[in-house]
Scaffold this motif. Sequence first.
Motif, PDB file in Angstrom:
ATOM      1  N   ASP A 110      57.958   5.197  -3.480  1.00  0.00           N
ATOM      2  CA  ASP A 110      58.754   5.833  -4.526  1.00  0.00           C
ATOM      3  C   ASP A 110      57.848   6.537  -5.535  1.00  0.00           C
ATOM      4  OD1 ASP A 110      61.036   4.954  -3.313  1.00  0.00           O
ATOM      5  OD2 ASP A 110      61.611   3.538  -4.884  1.00  0.00           O
ATOM      6  N   ALA A 111      56.690   5.952  -5.825  1.00  0.00           N
ATOM      7  CA  ALA A 111      55.740   6.578  -6.750  1.00  0.00           C
ATOM      8  C   ALA A 111      55.240   7.911  -6.198  1.00  0.00           C
ATOM      9  CB  ALA A 111      54.569   5.638  -7.018  1.00  0.00           C
ATOM     10  N   ALA A 112      55.061   7.983  -4.877  1.00  0.00           N
ATOM     11  CA  ALA A 112      54.624   9.232  -4.247  1.00  0.00           C
ATOM     12  C   ALA A 112      55.697  10.311  -4.387  1.00  0.00           C
ATOM     13  CB  ALA A 112      54.295   8.995  -2.778  1.00  0.00           C
ATOM     14  N   PHE A 113      56.958   9.936  -4.175  1.00  0.00           N
ATOM     15  CA  PHE A 113      58.055  10.900  -4.356  1.00  0.00           C
ATOM     16  C   PHE A 113      58.130  11.349  -5.813  1.00  0.00           C
ATOM     17  CE2 PHE A 113      59.693   9.740  -0.176  1.00  0.00           C
ATOM     18  CZ  PHE A 113      60.309  10.913   0.230  1.00  0.00           C
ATOM     19  N   ALA A 114      57.944  10.421  -6.734  1.00  0.00           N
ATOM     20  CA  ALA A 114      58.001  10.764  -8.155  1.00  0.00           C
ATOM     21  C   ALA A 114      56.880  11.727  -8.530  1.00  0.00           C
ATOM     22  CB  ALA A 114      57.921   9.497  -8.997  1.00  0.00           C
ATOM     23  N   ALA A 115      55.700  11.526  -7.952  1.00  0.00           N
ATOM     24  CA  ALA A 115      54.569  12.402  -8.244  1.00  0.00           C
ATOM     25  C   ALA A 115      54.840  13.827  -7.763  1.00  0.00           C
ATOM     26  CB  ALA A 115      53.303  11.849  -7.598  1.00  0.00           C
ATOM     27  N   LEU A 116      55.377  13.976  -6.553  1.00  0.00           N
ATOM     28  CA  LEU A 116      55.694  15.314  -6.048  1.00  0.00           C
ATOM     29  C   LEU A 116      56.782  15.965  -6.897  1.00  0.00           C
ATOM     30  CD1 LEU A 116      55.299  17.552  -3.958  1.00  0.00           C
ATOM     31  CD2 LEU A 116      57.040  16.426  -2.539  1.00  0.00           C
ATOM     32  N   ALA A 117      57.787  15.178  -7.288  1.00  0.00           N
ATOM     33  CA  ALA A 117      58.859  15.712  -8.130  1.00  0.00           C
ATOM     34  C   ALA A 117      58.290  16.275  -9.425  1.00  0.00           C
ATOM     35  CB  ALA A 117      59.885  14.620  -8.420  1.00  0.00           C
ATOM     36  N   THR A 118      57.369  15.562 -10.046  1.00  0.00           N
ATOM     37  CA  THR A 118      56.747  16.030 -11.284  1.00  0.00           C
ATOM     38  C   THR A 118      55.971  17.315 -11.055  1.00  0.00           C
ATOM     39  OG1 THR A 118      56.583  13.768 -12.149  1.00  0.00           O
ATOM     40  CG2 THR A 118      55.125  15.426 -13.127  1.00  0.00           C
ATOM     41  N   GLN A 119      55.216  17.370  -9.960  1.00  0.00           N
ATOM     42  CA  GLN A 119      54.438  18.567  -9.644  1.00  0.00           C
ATOM     43  C   GLN A 119      55.339  19.791  -9.467  1.00  0.00           C
ATOM     44  OE1 GLN A 119      52.457  16.870  -6.203  1.00  0.00           O
ATOM     45  NE2 GLN A 119      50.468  16.937  -7.232  1.00  0.00           N
ATOM     46  N   LEU A 120      56.516  19.599  -8.864  1.00  0.00           N
ATOM     47  CA  LEU A 120      57.417  20.713  -8.592  1.00  0.00           C
ATOM     48  C   LEU A 120      58.355  21.012  -9.759  1.00  0.00           C
ATOM     49  CD1 LEU A 120      58.385  20.069  -4.838  1.00  0.00           C
ATOM     50  CD2 LEU A 120      56.524  21.464  -5.785  1.00  0.00           C
ATOM     51  N   GLY A 121      58.212  20.260 -10.849  1.00  0.00           N
ATOM     52  CA  GLY A 121      58.997  20.549 -12.037  1.00  0.00           C
ATOM     53  C   GLY A 121      60.343  19.861 -12.116  1.00  0.00           C
ATOM     54  N   PHE A 122      60.555  18.821 -11.300  1.00  0.00           N
ATOM     55  CA  PHE A 122      61.801  18.068 -11.360  1.00  0.00           C
ATOM     56  C   PHE A 122      61.641  16.864 -12.287  1.00  0.00           C
ATOM     57  CE2 PHE A 122      61.954  20.136  -7.159  1.00  0.00           C
ATOM     58  CZ  PHE A 122      63.173  20.796  -7.255  1.00  0.00           C
ATOM     59  N   ALA A 123      62.757  16.400 -12.820  1.00  0.00           N
ATOM     60  CA  ALA A 123      62.717  15.271 -13.751  1.00  0.00           C
ATOM     61  C   ALA A 123      62.267  13.989 -13.071  1.00  0.00           C
ATOM     62  CB  ALA A 123      64.081  15.073 -14.403  1.00  0.00           C
ATOM     63  N   ASN A 124      62.677  13.789 -11.829  1.00  0.00           N
ATOM     64  CA  ASN A 124      62.334  12.577 -11.088  1.00  0.00           C
ATOM     65  C   ASN A 124      62.610  12.799  -9.608  1.00  0.00           C
ATOM     66  OD1 ASN A 124      65.227  12.157 -10.793  1.00  0.00           O
ATOM     67  ND2 ASN A 124      65.186  11.320 -12.881  1.00  0.00           N
ATOM     68  N   ALA A 125      62.344  11.775  -8.818  1.00  0.00           N
ATOM     69  CA  ALA A 125      62.521  11.900  -7.366  1.00  0.00           C
ATOM     70  C   ALA A 125      63.974  12.148  -6.995  1.00  0.00           C
ATOM     71  CB  ALA A 125      61.995  10.649  -6.672  1.00  0.00           C
ATOM     72  N   SER A 126      64.893  11.486  -7.687  1.00  0.00           N
ATOM     73  CA  SER A 126      66.317  11.673  -7.383  1.00  0.00           C
ATOM     74  C   SER A 126      66.741  13.117  -7.618  1.00  0.00           C
ATOM     75  CB  SER A 126      67.169  10.735  -8.233  1.00  0.00           C
ATOM     76  OG  SER A 126      66.920   9.389  -7.900  1.00  0.00           O
ATOM     77  N   ALA A 127      66.259  13.706  -8.719  1.00  0.00           N
ATOM     78  CA  ALA A 127      66.588  15.100  -9.014  1.00  0.00           C
ATOM     79  C   ALA A 127      66.036  16.029  -7.937  1.00  0.00           C
ATOM     80  CB  ALA A 127      66.035  15.487 -10.381  1.00  0.00           C
ATOM     81  N   MET A 128      64.840  15.732  -7.441  1.00  0.00           N
ATOM     82  CA  MET A 128      64.253  16.558  -6.380  1.00  0.00           C
ATOM     83  C   MET A 128      65.063  16.452  -5.098  1.00  0.00           C
ATOM     84  SD  MET A 128      60.354  16.475  -4.839  1.00  0.00           S
ATOM     85  CE  MET A 128      60.511  14.813  -4.153  1.00  0.00           C
ATOM     86  N   VAL A 129      65.414  15.233  -4.720  1.00  0.00           N
ATOM     87  CA  VAL A 129      66.199  15.037  -3.491  1.00  0.00           C
ATOM     88  C   VAL A 129      67.549  15.728  -3.620  1.00  0.00           C
ATOM     89  CG1 VAL A 129      67.378  13.316  -2.065  1.00  0.00           C
ATOM     90  CG2 VAL A 129      65.023  12.923  -2.817  1.00  0.00           C
ATOM     91  N   ASN A 130      68.160  15.639  -4.789  1.00  0.00           N
ATOM     92  CA  ASN A 130      69.459  16.281  -5.003  1.00  0.00           C
ATOM     93  C   ASN A 130      69.352  17.802  -4.952  1.00  0.00           C
ATOM     94  OD1 ASN A 130      70.804  13.835  -5.296  1.00  0.00           O
ATOM     95  ND2 ASN A 130      70.518  13.783  -7.520  1.00  0.00           N
ATOM     96  N   ALA A 131      68.220  18.354  -5.428  1.00  0.00           N
ATOM     97  CA  ALA A 131      68.078  19.803  -5.527  1.00  0.00           C
ATOM     98  C   ALA A 131      67.686  20.452  -4.199  1.00  0.00           C
ATOM     99  CB  ALA A 131      67.046  20.147  -6.597  1.00  0.00           C
ATOM    100  N   LEU A 132      66.850  19.789  -3.417  1.00  0.00           N
ATOM    101  CA  LEU A 132      66.375  20.394  -2.171  1.00  0.00           C
ATOM    102  C   LEU A 132      67.501  20.412  -1.136  1.00  0.00           C
ATOM    103  CD1 LEU A 132      62.783  18.883  -1.827  1.00  0.00           C
ATOM    104  CD2 LEU A 132      63.412  21.182  -2.554  1.00  0.00           C
ATOM    105  N   PRO A 133      67.659  21.507  -0.401  1.00  0.00           N
ATOM    106  CA  PRO A 133      68.681  21.566   0.649  1.00  0.00           C
ATOM    107  C   PRO A 133      68.410  20.538   1.748  1.00  0.00           C
ATOM    108  CG  PRO A 133      67.793  23.755   0.154  1.00  0.00           C
ATOM    109  CD  PRO A 133      66.896  22.763  -0.520  1.00  0.00           C
ATOM    110  N   ALA A 134      69.472  20.089   2.386  1.00  0.00           N
ATOM    111  CA  ALA A 134      69.332  19.093   3.450  1.00  0.00           C
ATOM    112  C   ALA A 134      68.383  19.553   4.561  1.00  0.00           C
ATOM    113  CB  ALA A 134      70.709  18.738   4.015  1.00  0.00           C
TER     114      ALA A 134
END
Length: 224
Positions: A69-93
């Motif tokens: 989960d920390a790895a997902f959170a780190a990528l989310a931060t790098q891409l400008g998302f608030a957190n991992a959940s926001a990144m998963v929600n934003a990226l297309p399936a």
Amino acid sequence: MKNWLIKIAALITTVSLVSACGGGDDEPGTLAQEAQARGFTALVAAAEKAGLVATLNTGNGLTVFAPTDAAFAALATQLGFANASAMVNALPAPALANILTYHVLPARKSAAELSSGGSSQPTAYNFDGTAAALRISSSAGVKLTDAVLTQATVTVADVPASNGVIHAIDKVLVPPGVLTIVQMAQANPAFSTLVGAVSGAGLVPTLNGAGPLTVFAPVNDAFA
């Protein structure tokens, strides 16, 4: 009464023996079940949105590199998302599916087999008609190099599953052909100065456009 006591005693003995032998409770679950049980929350959420849970439940003989989960959170931060959940929600399936299949080898491989299996391993993600590969090194633990030229380290190896094996890693692997040029640069800390310059110059929309484009990207040391 005596007969009942004998039956109860026999039942207790049977239960004790089953418990001592594992009784099936020690049998690992599927890849999806083990990922859920071991706290790979963001990975499971991404797999659910991408429609890959069935594959992780029924596919056989697979190797899964599971970002924490920390790895997902780190990528989310790098891409400008608030957190991992926001990144998963934003990226297309489909994009999530491509990212996750880049974390899967179509064969069950232990850490020892990864170390001895050569410097390149084909993944389940196809790019330009061929299986995209991960570069693997084992000189100081098992490390994986992705398309954005950053390394993930296997932090927990050989987690068994009924249909494969899981290796926990400390970084989300970035495949080719999924993220934009700007996102690829954001995912590699060596390009942070370039990303800032691109943003300051108002070029983000251009580099996020359809292209095709080629970018010669100076690393931070070059700017310094």
